[in-house]
Design a protein around this motif. Sequence first.
Motif, PDB file in Angstrom:
ATOM      1  N   MET A   3       0.842  -1.195   0.000  1.00  0.00           N
ATOM      2  CA  MET A   3       0.000   0.000   0.000  1.00  0.00           C
ATOM      3  C   MET A   3       0.879   1.246   0.000  1.00  0.00           C
ATOM      4  N   GLY A   4       0.642   2.121  -0.958  1.00  0.00           N
ATOM      5  CA  GLY A   4       1.400   3.364  -1.048  1.00  0.00           C
ATOM      6  C   GLY A   4       0.487   4.561  -0.919  1.00  0.00           C
ATOM      7  N   MET A   5       1.091   5.729  -0.868  1.00  0.00           N
ATOM      8  CA  MET A   5       0.288   6.933  -0.748  1.00  0.00           C
ATOM      9  C   MET A   5       1.088   8.145  -1.199  1.00  0.00           C
ATOM     10  N   ASN A   6       0.356   9.190  -1.562  1.00  0.00           N
ATOM     11  CA  ASN A   6       0.926  10.502  -1.808  1.00  0.00           C
ATOM     12  C   ASN A   6       0.396  11.527  -0.821  1.00  0.00           C
ATOM     13  N   ASN A   7      -0.771  11.225  -0.212  1.00  0.00           N
ATOM     14  CA  ASN A   7      -1.429  12.178   0.662  1.00  0.00           C
ATOM     15  C   ASN A   7      -2.064  11.466   1.855  1.00  0.00           C
ATOM     16  N   ALA A  64       9.868  10.834   1.641  1.00  0.00           N
ATOM     17  CA  ALA A  64       9.200  10.655   0.356  1.00  0.00           C
ATOM     18  C   ALA A  64       7.814  11.296   0.459  1.00  0.00           C
ATOM     19  N   HIS A  65       7.417  12.051  -0.557  1.00  0.00           N
ATOM     20  CA  HIS A  65       6.121  12.739  -0.599  1.00  0.00           C
ATOM     21  C   HIS A  65       6.019  13.861   0.429  1.00  0.00           C
ATOM     22  N   ILE A  66       7.155  14.340   0.935  1.00  0.00           N
ATOM     23  CA  ILE A  66       7.080  15.412   1.927  1.00  0.00           C
ATOM     24  C   ILE A  66       6.535  16.695   1.306  1.00  0.00           C
ATOM     25  N   GLU A  67       6.636  16.821  -0.017  1.00  0.00           N
ATOM     26  CA  GLU A  67       6.072  17.992  -0.695  1.00  0.00           C
ATOM     27  C   GLU A  67       4.577  18.092  -0.432  1.00  0.00           C
ATOM     28  N   ASN A  68       3.882  16.948  -0.406  1.00  0.00           N
ATOM     29  CA  ASN A  68       2.442  16.946  -0.185  1.00  0.00           C
ATOM     30  C   ASN A  68       2.078  16.957   1.293  1.00  0.00           C
ATOM     31  N   LEU A  69       2.865  16.250   2.108  1.00  0.00           N
ATOM     32  CA  LEU A  69       2.489  16.050   3.505  1.00  0.00           C
ATOM     33  C   LEU A  69       3.088  17.084   4.455  1.00  0.00           C
ATOM     34  N   GLY A  70       4.171  17.729   4.078  1.00  0.00           N
ATOM     35  CA  GLY A  70       4.645  18.871   4.821  1.00  0.00           C
ATOM     36  C   GLY A  70       5.643  18.615   5.921  1.00  0.00           C
ATOM     37  N   SER A  71       5.628  17.432   6.543  1.00  0.00           N
ATOM     38  CA  SER A  71       6.554  17.162   7.644  1.00  0.00           C
ATOM     39  C   SER A  71       6.762  15.670   7.781  1.00  0.00           C
ATOM     40  N   MET A  72       7.840  15.301   8.435  1.00  0.00           N
ATOM     41  CA  MET A  72       8.109  13.890   8.686  1.00  0.00           C
ATOM     42  C   MET A  72       7.073  13.297   9.634  1.00  0.00           C
ATOM     43  N   ASP A 101       2.430   9.634  10.423  1.00  0.00           N
ATOM     44  CA  ASP A 101       0.998   9.476  10.712  1.00  0.00           C
ATOM     45  C   ASP A 101       0.271   8.833   9.535  1.00  0.00           C
ATOM     46  N   ALA A 102       0.622   9.259   8.321  1.00  0.00           N
ATOM     47  CA  ALA A 102      -0.045   8.710   7.138  1.00  0.00           C
ATOM     48  C   ALA A 102       0.285   7.233   6.970  1.00  0.00           C
ATOM     49  N   LYS A 103       1.529   6.855   7.190  1.00  0.00           N
ATOM     50  CA  LYS A 103       1.901   5.444   7.096  1.00  0.00           C
ATOM     51  C   LYS A 103       1.203   4.623   8.187  1.00  0.00           C
ATOM     52  N   SER A 104       1.013   5.222   9.351  1.00  0.00           N
ATOM     53  CA  SER A 104       0.391   4.513  10.470  1.00  0.00           C
ATOM     54  C   SER A 104      -1.088   4.220  10.231  1.00  0.00           C
ATOM     55  N   GLU A 105      -1.665   4.820   9.216  1.00  0.00           N
ATOM     56  CA  GLU A 105      -3.058   4.502   8.877  1.00  0.00           C
ATOM     57  C   GLU A 105      -3.233   3.028   8.526  1.00  0.00           C
ATOM     58  N   ILE A 106      -2.150   2.354   8.196  1.00  0.00           N
ATOM     59  CA  ILE A 106      -2.241   0.932   7.824  1.00  0.00           C
ATOM     60  C   ILE A 106      -2.776   0.086   8.973  1.00  0.00           C
ATOM     61  N   PHE A 107      -2.641   0.563  10.212  1.00  0.00           N
ATOM     62  CA  PHE A 107      -3.106  -0.212  11.364  1.00  0.00           C
ATOM     63  C   PHE A 107      -4.613  -0.098  11.593  1.00  0.00           C
ATOM     64  N   GLU A 108      -5.253   0.865  10.974  1.00  0.00           N
ATOM     65  CA  GLU A 108      -6.624   1.214  11.330  1.00  0.00           C
ATOM     66  C   GLU A 108      -7.642   0.134  11.000  1.00  0.00           C
ATOM     67  N   SER A 109      -7.357  -0.695  10.022  1.00  0.00           N
ATOM     68  CA  SER A 109      -8.290  -1.766   9.673  1.00  0.00           C
ATOM     69  C   SER A 109      -7.693  -3.143   9.916  1.00  0.00           C
ATOM     70  N   LEU A 123      12.145  13.299  -6.727  1.00  0.00           N
ATOM     71  CA  LEU A 123      10.936  14.102  -6.889  1.00  0.00           C
ATOM     72  C   LEU A 123      10.124  14.176  -5.602  1.00  0.00           C
ATOM     73  N   GLU A 124       9.138  15.064  -5.595  1.00  0.00           N
ATOM     74  CA  GLU A 124       8.156  15.221  -4.520  1.00  0.00           C
ATOM     75  C   GLU A 124       8.796  15.592  -3.181  1.00  0.00           C
ATOM     76  N   LEU A 125       9.854  16.396  -3.269  1.00  0.00           N
ATOM     77  CA  LEU A 125      10.483  16.891  -2.044  1.00  0.00           C
ATOM     78  C   LEU A 125      10.131  18.347  -1.752  1.00  0.00           C
ATOM     79  N   GLY A 126       9.519  19.030  -2.712  1.00  0.00           N
ATOM     80  CA  GLY A 126       9.054  20.393  -2.498  1.00  0.00           C
ATOM     81  C   GLY A 126      10.170  21.322  -2.076  1.00  0.00           C
ATOM     82  N   GLU A 127       9.901  22.117  -1.041  1.00  0.00           N
ATOM     83  CA  GLU A 127      10.866  23.111  -0.574  1.00  0.00           C
ATOM     84  C   GLU A 127      12.109  22.479   0.050  1.00  0.00           C
TER      85      GLU A 127
END
Length: 463
Positions: free
Chosen positions: A160-164, A188-196, A201-209, A369-373
């Motif tokens: 399972m991957g994600m960008n947001n 990875a994808h810090i451009e979209n998510l803003g912080s480590m 937190d986004a990766k930890s969503e895998i535990f929710e189900s 890519l997807e490193l933003g600032e």
Amino acid sequence: MSAPLWTSAEIEAATGGTATAPFEVTGITFDSREVEPGWLFVAMPGTVADGHDFIARAQERGAAASLVSRPVDGPHLLVADVPAALEALARASRARMQGKVLGVTGSVGKTSTKEALAAALARRYPGRVHRSLKSYNNHTGVPLSLARMPRDSIYGVFEMGMNNEGEIRALTALVRPHIALITAIAPAHIENLGSMEAIADAKSEIFESLEPGGTAIIPNDTPYRDRILRAARRHAETILTFGSGDADITALHAVRSDAGGSLVTARLASADLTYNIAQPGDHWVSNSLAVLAAVEAAGADLAAAGLALGDMGGLKGRGERHRIAVAGGTALLIDESYNANPASMAATLRSLADEKIEGRRLAVLGTMLELGEHSDDAHAGLAPAVIAAGVAELILVGEATRPLADAIGDGLPVTMVANAAEATDALLARLGPGDAVLVKASNGIGLASLVERVAGGAATCST
């Protein structure tokens, strides 16, 4: 004769659609180029092309039927919404699964770990372990991977991957894993998510189900371990950490093997295990610990898993190794062209430093890519790893890599190029006998074309 993957009646029941005639399918794809005789072609809509436009091609390749949202010529099953119908079929596949399901995510290493985990389980149960193919890890790839799962599978392994934020939450609700694994946290994808922290937190969503009684497996060697632990405790009955220090699963001993990989003795919950890893690098030691944690949590055969890790070759774009014929001998090309972020760049550069070679170490590194600032600092921050790897010449692809060239300064020869074609020409002009070259960038930079041109029909190798 084996049971079909799906019958038309089962697809009708799952999706609410209507078949033009009874049929059975042995496979599913939404890519008409992948269709094999007896498969179901899923006519997905798209922003550039509509799958309905490729039904004739799918039929020419032997498709048994197509899943469509408008009537077409040939056998088909008509639904109101094709993506929704594919998700419904995925849920039906998961509902009939009587074995154990494992979910894998992470900023780096998730595809390699998924492949190694599937191979480790399949060593004991050949033909009974289903996994996501390629990097089918998004909102269309995960439903397709689930829908492809044979009804008699003992294990299912899904990436399972994600960008947001929220994307893994939706995917894990479909997968409903018994065991959920996070490989690592990296920018990875810090451009979209803003912080480590947001990435963790986004990766930890895998535990929710997680299924009741489920197990969460998390990396110990991350500053965000405790943050992930807190998230896991809300959903998991058992939590296992892997890595160094006080991790539950850890390497007591790890040394480079004569074959180029590593010889590892790991402490697991039930026993110590000594095994070989075919792939070089400390990151593969970490991947192997995650794999063994999941195998043990699944109640599978650890000894067989250890053997599988020793046999596993490199994956295309993720460590596959090619022996290249050059004037006066051969050179080694290490294909890491599929993905890149600061953590994986540093890890593969360390592996390059460990290569036992007679020639020079070269590197072709493309934009991350997807490193933003954070892009300039992240690229410049690779300079110590490049120098420590003993790189003799560096080819950088894309203007975004210029901060790395500036950070290296006069430390070693650097060639800046605009694209993969120019990088290929530059590499071919420099590659000599006994050399080893690392090729790594984000997939969008297109360095796979460099590998294809330079390696061509060259044999892959394990050393």
